[in-house]
Design an enzyme around this catalytic site. Structure first.
Site, PDB file in Angstrom:
ATOM      1  N   THR A  35       4.522   2.053   5.979  1.00  0.00           N
ATOM      2  CA  THR A  35       3.123   1.661   5.831  1.00  0.00           C
ATOM      3  C   THR A  35       2.318   2.462   6.845  1.00  0.00           C
ATOM      4  O   THR A  35       2.810   2.694   7.959  1.00  0.00           O
ATOM      5  CB  THR A  35       2.904   0.147   6.071  1.00  0.00           C
ATOM      6  OG1 THR A  35       1.510  -0.108   6.323  1.00  0.00           O
ATOM      7  CG2 THR A  35       3.679  -0.393   7.264  1.00  0.00           C
ATOM      8  N   ALA A  66      15.432  10.884  -0.539  1.00  0.00           N
ATOM      9  CA  ALA A  66      16.574  10.841   0.384  1.00  0.00           C
ATOM     10  C   ALA A  66      17.535   9.709   0.023  1.00  0.00           C
ATOM     11  O   ALA A  66      18.761   9.894   0.047  1.00  0.00           O
ATOM     12  CB  ALA A  66      16.067  10.687   1.821  1.00  0.00           C
ATOM     13  N   GLY A  72       0.835  -1.207   0.000  1.00  0.00           N
ATOM     14  CA  GLY A  72       0.000   0.000   0.000  1.00  0.00           C
ATOM     15  C   GLY A  72       0.865   1.251   0.000  1.00  0.00           C
ATOM     16  O   GLY A  72       1.895   1.285   0.667  1.00  0.00           O
ATOM     17  N   ASP A 107       2.510  -1.667  11.672  1.00  0.00           N
ATOM     18  CA  ASP A 107       2.359  -3.034  12.190  1.00  0.00           C
ATOM     19  C   ASP A 107       3.567  -3.923  11.907  1.00  0.00           C
ATOM     20  O   ASP A 107       3.437  -5.138  11.799  1.00  0.00           O
ATOM     21  CB  ASP A 107       1.103  -3.672  11.567  1.00  0.00           C
ATOM     22  CG  ASP A 107       1.192  -3.745  10.049  1.00  0.00           C
ATOM     23  OD1 ASP A 107       2.100  -3.110   9.465  1.00  0.00           O
ATOM     24  OD2 ASP A 107       0.352  -4.430   9.440  1.00  0.00           O
ATOM     25  N   ASP A 133       0.009   1.453   8.536  1.00  0.00           N
ATOM     26  CA  ASP A 133      -0.546   0.577   9.582  1.00  0.00           C
ATOM     27  C   ASP A 133       0.314   0.485  10.849  1.00  0.00           C
ATOM     28  O   ASP A 133      -0.179   0.059  11.892  1.00  0.00           O
ATOM     29  CB  ASP A 133      -0.741  -0.842   9.030  1.00  0.00           C
ATOM     30  CG  ASP A 133      -1.665  -0.855   7.834  1.00  0.00           C
ATOM     31  OD1 ASP A 133      -2.520   0.046   7.741  1.00  0.00           O
ATOM     32  OD2 ASP A 133      -1.536  -1.758   6.987  1.00  0.00           O
ATOM     33  N   GLY A 162      -5.691  -0.302   9.095  1.00  0.00           N
ATOM     34  CA  GLY A 162      -4.774  -0.878  10.080  1.00  0.00           C
ATOM     35  C   GLY A 162      -4.532  -2.356   9.883  1.00  0.00           C
ATOM     36  O   GLY A 162      -3.813  -2.972  10.659  1.00  0.00           O
ATOM     37  N   ARG A 163      -5.180  -2.932   8.851  1.00  0.00           N
ATOM     38  CA  ARG A 163      -5.082  -4.377   8.605  1.00  0.00           C
ATOM     39  C   ARG A 163      -5.396  -5.142   9.899  1.00  0.00           C
ATOM     40  O   ARG A 163      -6.436  -4.957  10.462  1.00  0.00           O
ATOM     41  CB  ARG A 163      -3.695  -4.740   8.056  1.00  0.00           C
ATOM     42  CG  ARG A 163      -3.328  -3.980   6.790  1.00  0.00           C
ATOM     43  CD  ARG A 163      -3.563  -4.788   5.567  1.00  0.00           C
ATOM     44  NE  ARG A 163      -2.426  -5.660   5.310  1.00  0.00           N
ATOM     45  CZ  ARG A 163      -2.155  -6.137   4.111  1.00  0.00           C
ATOM     46  NH1 ARG A 163      -2.912  -5.831   3.088  1.00  0.00           N
ATOM     47  NH2 ARG A 163      -1.143  -6.938   3.925  1.00  0.00           N
ATOM     48  N   GLN A 216      -7.056   7.896   4.106  1.00  0.00           N
ATOM     49  CA  GLN A 216      -5.977   7.754   5.094  1.00  0.00           C
ATOM     50  C   GLN A 216      -4.614   7.506   4.460  1.00  0.00           C
ATOM     51  O   GLN A 216      -3.595   7.609   5.121  1.00  0.00           O
ATOM     52  CB  GLN A 216      -6.292   6.582   6.036  1.00  0.00           C
ATOM     53  CG  GLN A 216      -7.539   6.781   6.830  1.00  0.00           C
ATOM     54  CD  GLN A 216      -8.127   5.459   7.299  1.00  0.00           C
ATOM     55  OE1 GLN A 216      -7.791   4.965   8.374  1.00  0.00           O
ATOM     56  NE2 GLN A 216      -9.011   4.865   6.503  1.00  0.00           N
ATOM     57  N   ARG A 230       0.588  -4.632  -5.718  1.00  0.00           N
ATOM     58  CA  ARG A 230       0.463  -5.899  -4.979  1.00  0.00           C
ATOM     59  C   ARG A 230       0.716  -6.973  -6.039  1.00  0.00           C
ATOM     60  O   ARG A 230       0.063  -7.011  -7.079  1.00  0.00           O
ATOM     61  CB  ARG A 230      -0.943  -6.066  -4.416  1.00  0.00           C
ATOM     62  CG  ARG A 230      -1.371  -4.854  -3.593  1.00  0.00           C
ATOM     63  CD  ARG A 230      -1.594  -5.182  -2.153  1.00  0.00           C
ATOM     64  NE  ARG A 230      -2.158  -4.035  -1.449  1.00  0.00           N
ATOM     65  CZ  ARG A 230      -1.749  -3.635  -0.257  1.00  0.00           C
ATOM     66  NH1 ARG A 230      -0.790  -4.265   0.375  1.00  0.00           N
ATOM     67  NH2 ARG A 230      -2.324  -2.610   0.323  1.00  0.00           N
ATOM     68  N   TYR A 233      -9.370   5.120   1.591  1.00  0.00           N
ATOM     69  CA  TYR A 233      -8.110   5.615   1.016  1.00  0.00           C
ATOM     70  C   TYR A 233      -7.752   7.038   1.418  1.00  0.00           C
ATOM     71  O   TYR A 233      -6.617   7.457   1.231  1.00  0.00           O
ATOM     72  CB  TYR A 233      -8.155   5.523  -0.509  1.00  0.00           C
ATOM     73  CG  TYR A 233      -7.996   4.123  -1.040  1.00  0.00           C
ATOM     74  CD1 TYR A 233      -7.450   3.117  -0.257  1.00  0.00           C
ATOM     75  CD2 TYR A 233      -8.391   3.795  -2.332  1.00  0.00           C
ATOM     76  CE1 TYR A 233      -7.315   1.827  -0.728  1.00  0.00           C
ATOM     77  CE2 TYR A 233      -8.249   2.510  -2.822  1.00  0.00           C
ATOM     78  CZ  TYR A 233      -7.708   1.529  -2.019  1.00  0.00           C
ATOM     79  OH  TYR A 233      -7.563   0.259  -2.495  1.00  0.00           O
ATOM     80  N   ASP A 242       5.242  -5.172   5.895  1.00  0.00           N
ATOM     81  CA  ASP A 242       5.829  -6.482   6.229  1.00  0.00           C
ATOM     82  C   ASP A 242       5.809  -7.464   5.058  1.00  0.00           C
ATOM     83  O   ASP A 242       6.725  -8.278   4.915  1.00  0.00           O
ATOM     84  CB  ASP A 242       5.197  -7.078   7.491  1.00  0.00           C
ATOM     85  CG  ASP A 242       3.689  -7.148   7.431  1.00  0.00           C
ATOM     86  OD1 ASP A 242       3.106  -6.756   6.390  1.00  0.00           O
ATOM     87  OD2 ASP A 242       3.089  -7.600   8.422  1.00  0.00           O
TER      88      ASP A 242
HETATM   89  P1  ATP Z   1       0.937  -2.640   3.561  1.00  0.00           P
HETATM   90  O1  ATP Z   1       1.235  -2.740   5.022  1.00  0.00           O
HETATM   91  O2  ATP Z   1       0.790  -1.229   3.133  1.00  0.00           O
HETATM   92  O3  ATP Z   1      -0.161  -3.525   3.091  1.00  0.00           O
HETATM   93  P2  ATP Z   1       2.826  -4.609   2.633  1.00  0.00           P
HETATM   94  O4  ATP Z   1       4.225  -4.488   2.129  1.00  0.00           O
HETATM   95  O5  ATP Z   1       2.630  -5.428   3.870  1.00  0.00           O
HETATM   96  O6  ATP Z   1       2.288  -3.124   2.782  1.00  0.00           O
HETATM   97  P3  ATP Z   1       1.627  -6.661   0.977  1.00  0.00           P
HETATM   98  O7  ATP Z   1       0.596  -6.574  -0.091  1.00  0.00           O
HETATM   99  O8  ATP Z   1       1.434  -7.600   2.098  1.00  0.00           O
HETATM  100  O9  ATP Z   1       1.877  -5.168   1.469  1.00  0.00           O
HETATM  101  O10 ATP Z   1       3.021  -7.068   0.273  1.00  0.00           O
HETATM  102  C1  ATP Z   1       3.516  -6.317  -0.822  1.00  0.00           C
HETATM  103  C2  ATP Z   1       4.110  -7.226  -1.843  1.00  0.00           C
HETATM  104  O11 ATP Z   1       5.235  -7.920  -1.285  1.00  0.00           O
HETATM  105  C3  ATP Z   1       3.193  -8.343  -2.340  1.00  0.00           C
HETATM  106  O12 ATP Z   1       2.274  -7.903  -3.295  1.00  0.00           O
HETATM  107  C4  ATP Z   1       4.210  -9.311  -2.901  1.00  0.00           C
HETATM  108  O13 ATP Z   1       4.680  -8.866  -4.164  1.00  0.00           O
HETATM  109  C5  ATP Z   1       5.352  -9.208  -1.890  1.00  0.00           C
HETATM  110  N1  ATP Z   1       5.218 -10.245  -0.841  1.00  0.00           N
HETATM  111  C6  ATP Z   1       4.321 -10.285   0.181  1.00  0.00           C
HETATM  112  N2  ATP Z   1       4.472 -11.400   0.930  1.00  0.00           N
HETATM  113  C7  ATP Z   1       5.503 -12.074   0.382  1.00  0.00           C
HETATM  114  C8  ATP Z   1       6.152 -13.319   0.699  1.00  0.00           C
HETATM  115  N3  ATP Z   1       5.770 -14.066   1.738  1.00  0.00           N
HETATM  116  N4  ATP Z   1       7.178 -13.714  -0.089  1.00  0.00           N
HETATM  117  C9  ATP Z   1       7.574 -12.969  -1.141  1.00  0.00           C
HETATM  118  N5  ATP Z   1       7.005 -11.789  -1.496  1.00  0.00           N
HETATM  119  C10 ATP Z   1       5.986 -11.344  -0.760  1.00  0.00           C
END
Ligand code: ATP
Length: 319
Positions: free
Chosen positions: A125, A22, A11, A129, A127, A170-171, A251, A72, A249, A103
């Site tokens: 992020t 930076a 996100g 988290d 969230d 906040g997922r 937020q 994603r 969104y 994460d």
């Molecule tokens: P947000 O907290 O904003 O949702 P995020 O980084 O946690 O951010 P995710 O959609 O969970 O968002 O992950 C982003 C991308 O990271 C995924 O679309 C995928 O491409 C990659 N990804 C997520 N989990 C894995 C995993 N276990 N192994 C490899 N790649 C991953």
């Protein structure tokens, strides 16, 4: 000249552009050449890798979203896809990959690390988290946006003497709900960490009404309840017919707060300083006021949940 590539993933969050700026300028300052990858991990597979110069990142520090776009890309969980991405990075001669995201994005960085890629993750992020850090870039801006929105909804709820339910992001975590609830004087926050039965929610509303409160603000973290269900339950079990606002969104957008922009600059600086010293495969964590390089393995064991005392304070202050 060593090559650094960077990407934004997951996100979007306010402060991503400040981090891109930076990282690019600090890396150039330290003698690296810098490449931007479009659309997260998907962009590696699609060879969307282009040089980034100091002038390419001008005028973006206060802009929301990400100039590199984000995506994603669940296919990246597949080992064959990861191997292809690793090979493409090798073919481009990328020495280090910096991932800006949450994460899931960190899991993507770790999967490339296991294949031999040098990586660093910058926690970003709304969230808040992630393990290994008490703070993620974007969170402060998001809670300020929520507080502003709650203030506006409060005016209407007060005028109409209504219960207002406001769903926040906040997922699976309640950080946004808790902190913005504290800052905006919400009567109740519903968070996944401390599940509250809906009967208790209704009891609380009735009690505060008896105390003379003519309206109530209830923040619902998206991971706690389906907010429509909360609205229906309150309608069927109290004399109130609540309004429901899903902030969605709203937020995620907007200029980063000063705090987020500063954190983006400082975490980016640390990331490049680490790479200069051959330290990698870590996240730039914010721990007790300091920004530190936390190895991925160590970060896994550093969980910062929401603060129970703060959660209880909301209830105390609502009477
Ligand atoms: P947000 O907290 O904003 O949702 P995020 O980084 O946690 O951010 P995710 O959609 O969970 O968002 O992950 C982003 C991308 O990271 C995924 O679309 C995928 O491409 C990659 N990804 C997520 N989990 C894995 C995993 N276990 N192994 C490899 N790649 C991953």
């Amino acid at each position: 000249m060593k090559k650094i590539a960077l990407l934004t993933s997951g996100g979007d969050a306010p402060g991503m552009n400040a981090a891109i700026r930076a990282i690019t300028r600090k890396a150039i300052h330290e003698g690296f050449s810098v490449y931007g990858i479009e659309r997260g991990f998907e962009g590696i597979i699609n060879n969307e890798i282009r040089p980034l110069h100091a002038r390419d990142v001008g005028g973006i520090i206060t802009t929301g979203g990400t100039i590199l776009r984000t995506a994603r890309y669940p296919e990246f969980k597949n080992l064959d896809v990861q191997k292809r991405a690793y090979q493409i990075l090798q073919d481009f001669g990328i020495d280090h990959l910096i991932v800006i995201g949450g994460d899931g994005s960190q899991a993507g960085a770790e999967s490339l690390m296991r294949l031999g890629q040098s990586t660093i993750t910058i926690p970003c992020t709304i969230d808040n988290d992630m393990n290994g850090t008490q703070y993620t870039i974007g969170f402060d801006t998001a809670i300020n946006t929520v507080v502003d929105a709650v203030g506006r909804i409060r005016d209407t709820s007060n005028s109409h003497e209504r219960v207002a339910i406001i769903e926040v992001m906040g997922r699976h975590a309640g950080h946004i709900a808790l902190q913005s609830g504290l800052a905006s004087g919400a009567e109740l926050v519903l968070v996944p960490e401390y599940p509250m039965p809906l009967d208790e929610v209704c009891e609380h509303i009735n009690k505060t009404h008896q105390l003379g409160k003519e309206y109530s603000i209830i923040l619902v973290a998206e991971g706690a309840y389906e907010s429509g269900e909360v609205k229906e339950y309150i309608k069927n079990h109290t004399y109130f017919d609540p309004s429901l606002t899903v902030l969605g969104y709203l937020q995620r957008g907007g200029a980063p707060s000063a705090l987020d922009a500063i954190l983006a600059a400082r975490m980016s600086e640390l990331a490049i300083d680490c790479l200069v010293q051959n330290i990698d495969n870590c996240i730039t964590g914010y721990i007790d006021g300091q920004i530190r390089a936390i190895p991925y393995e160590k970060a896994k064991h550093m969980r910062f949940g929401i603060d129970k005392q703060q959660y209880e304070l909301i209830s105390i202050l609502s009477h």
